[in-house]
Design an enzyme around this catalytic site. Structure first.
Site, PDB file in Angstrom:
ATOM      1  N   ARG A  48       0.850  -1.197   0.000  1.00 26.67           N
ATOM      2  CA  ARG A  48       0.000   0.000   0.000  1.00 26.67           C
ATOM      3  C   ARG A  48       0.885   1.246   0.000  1.00 26.67           C
ATOM      4  O   ARG A  48       1.263   1.749   1.070  1.00 26.67           O
ATOM      5  CB  ARG A  48      -0.923  -0.019   1.219  1.00 26.67           C
ATOM      6  CG  ARG A  48      -1.932  -1.170   1.191  1.00 26.67           C
ATOM      7  CD  ARG A  48      -2.902  -1.095   2.345  1.00 26.67           C
ATOM      8  NE  ARG A  48      -2.236  -1.299   3.622  1.00 26.67           N
ATOM      9  CZ  ARG A  48      -2.004  -2.486   4.156  1.00 26.67           C
ATOM     10  NH1 ARG A  48      -2.386  -3.588   3.527  1.00 26.67           N
ATOM     11  NH2 ARG A  48      -1.400  -2.586   5.317  1.00 26.67           N
ATOM     12  N   GLU A 191      -3.558 -10.973  18.043  1.00 27.17           N
ATOM     13  CA  GLU A 191      -4.131 -10.484  16.795  1.00 27.17           C
ATOM     14  C   GLU A 191      -5.657 -10.614  16.839  1.00 27.17           C
ATOM     15  O   GLU A 191      -6.212 -11.332  17.680  1.00 27.17           O
ATOM     16  CB  GLU A 191      -3.601 -11.303  15.616  1.00 27.17           C
ATOM     17  CG  GLU A 191      -2.091 -11.270  15.455  1.00 27.17           C
ATOM     18  CD  GLU A 191      -1.588  -9.956  14.902  1.00 27.17           C
ATOM     19  OE1 GLU A 191      -2.415  -9.159  14.397  1.00 27.17           O
ATOM     20  OE2 GLU A 191      -0.372  -9.715  14.983  1.00 27.17           O
ATOM     21  N   LYS A 206       8.608 -22.324  14.806  1.00 27.49           N
ATOM     22  CA  LYS A 206       9.850 -22.023  15.508  1.00 27.49           C
ATOM     23  C   LYS A 206      10.514 -23.307  16.012  1.00 27.49           C
ATOM     24  O   LYS A 206      11.742 -23.419  15.994  1.00 27.49           O
ATOM     25  CB  LYS A 206       9.564 -21.066  16.659  1.00 27.49           C
ATOM     26  CG  LYS A 206       9.069 -19.702  16.182  1.00 27.49           C
ATOM     27  CD  LYS A 206       8.540 -18.850  17.321  1.00 27.49           C
ATOM     28  CE  LYS A 206       8.020 -17.514  16.819  1.00 27.49           C
ATOM     29  NZ  LYS A 206       7.397 -16.695  17.884  1.00 27.49           N
TER      30      LYS A 206
END
Length: 432
Positions: A48, A191, A206
């Protein structure tokens, strides 16, 4: 000192990328002194372009990351886009253009790390990714460099700050899972869609990276056993406290006792309050490493966030730029052992099982018989009547060490008993 600057392409300019750009600008003189040459941000690829990015020259912004990499003057690419595509294609393009790469992309490295390492080695370039695991905590480099002469047998840690914050709040305040998640979301730790964190996907990626480095073998994301922590309850924490434990979502990578295989897994587990990982609070990360010569080591610090992650990215950038000046490369993939990854059923540990049973004579004997038939030895048993349920009791069994497959068979058989109304909770017990 070389006067021509080393030119850097920044791929992605979100929370981490913007901090990388800021530090490169504000600490330019220090970076020059540490590297031995100026380092210049030559372009920033974004999706963007209209978004305002404070401190970044608008002339550097582009939506064409491929064209940026193919300009012909880029020395190092920093990839902080995340996800599989277009990151994978862009990293491959960078290698084709003679550009070394610094990445923070745990998902891509866990899935395609071997191919990316091969591409970097074939091109004689660097692939560094300290920021992919545990944010600012120096972990990747110590494992693959500082401990390169040692034999690592186990890596166990808290590698996701969101889940640690949630579990810590449940432990310290008595909050339920949803209440603790809501607080984590309000504070920006979780989130809007927390699935990757609370279902263990982030930690599993991970774990794959850590296991591969620690055991010099290839471990992919698909090799990692994964369980989320959404079913952890206040009752589980109450049981843990009675045992002198707390509950953490752990990434555990182990070498088999005979050295012939490895395992990698992510799941919630009870750990004793005396274990160093038990005291890791809030959204912090910590990784506990057990090596033959070095003994037990713990790495602790902030595991996420713009500034901490950018710190790890910039550390890699300095190392890669130094290598560029020396016409050398740093450590690449070390997978010489080619050890197989054992299935979860072969993992041996202790278990805490909570059952809802009929409150009448003979039930405990039936339950104990099922455990014995499947070769799972019982350590302790606690039974408590629950008058409010009209004849049910809570039966908690803690086992000695047993294979996961044996425990699974035990639980399946318990569910078939008429006297067992349900299996309320199954929790592994680690760190003893």
């Amino acid at each position: 000192m070389r006067t021509r600057p080393l030119k850097v392409a920044l791929l992605g300019c979100g929370v981490v990328g913007s901090e990388v750009a800021r530090i490169m600008t504000t600490h330019a003189d220090d970076l020059t002194a540490r590297i031995g040459a100026p380092v210049e941000l030559a372009g920033v690829a974004v999706r963007r372009p209209s978004k305002v990015r404070a401190g970044i020259d608008p002339a550097l912004i582009t939506t064409d990351a491929t064209a940026l990499l193919k300009r012909g003057d880029i020395d190092v690419a920093i990839e902080v886009i995340g996800g599989i595509e277009p990151a994978r294609t862009l990293i491959t393009t960078a290698f084709e253009q003679g550009i070394s790469v610094v990445s923070a992309n745990k998902a891509l490295l866990a899935q395609d790390g071997a191919a990316l390492h091969a591409a970097a080695e074939s091109a004689g370039l660097d692939l560094y990714y300290e920021a992919a695991v545990a944010g600012a905590i120096p972990l990747i480099r110590p494992l693959r460099e500082s401990l390169a002469g040692d034999k690592i047998n186990r890596v166990m840690g808290i590698v996701n700050g969101t889940t640690n914050f949630i579990l810590d709040k449940m432990d310290s305040t008595g909050a339920g899972y949803q209440e603790a998640l809501d607080e984590a979301t309000a504070l920006g730790y979780a989130e809007a869609d927390p699935t990757a964190d609370v279902e263990g996907y982030d930690a599993a990626a991970k774990a794959a990276i850590l296991a591969g480095i620690a055991f010099h073998t290839r471990v992919r994301l698909d090799d990692v056993h994964r369980e989320g922590m959404t079913e952890v309850s206040a009752a589980d924490f109450a049981s843990a406290k009675r045992m002198g434990c707390t509950i953490k979502l752990l990434a555990i990578c182990e070498r088999a006792a005979d050295g012939g295989s490895v395992t990698a897994r992510v799941h919630p587990a009870m750990i004793p309050l005396t274990h160093p990982l038990a005291s890791v609070r809030e959204a912090y990360n910590a990784v506990f490493v057990e090596a033959e010569a070095a003994g037990r080591l713990m790495f602790y610090g902030p595991g996420a966030g713009g500034s901490p992650t950018a710190s790890a990215v910039l550390g890699d950038l300095v190392a890669v730029c130094r290598n560029k000046l020396d016409r050398a490369t740093g450590p690449g993939e070390s997978a010489y052992t080619q050890l197989p990854v054992s299935p979860m059923g072969e993992v041996v540990t202790r278990y805490h099982i909570s059952l809802d049973v009929a409150d009448k004579p003979g039930v405990l004997a039936q339950v104990a018989t099922v455990f014995a038939e499947h070769g799972v030895s019982i350590d302790t048993v606690r039974q408590q009547g629950r008058p409010e349920t009209g004849g049910e009791a809570s039966l908690v069994v803690v086992t000695h060490r047993a294979p996961d497959a044996a425990l699974s068979g035990t639980v399946e058989a318990l569910r078939k008993l008429d006297t067992v109304a349900g299996v309320a909770s199954i929790m592994r017990v680690e760190g003893e």
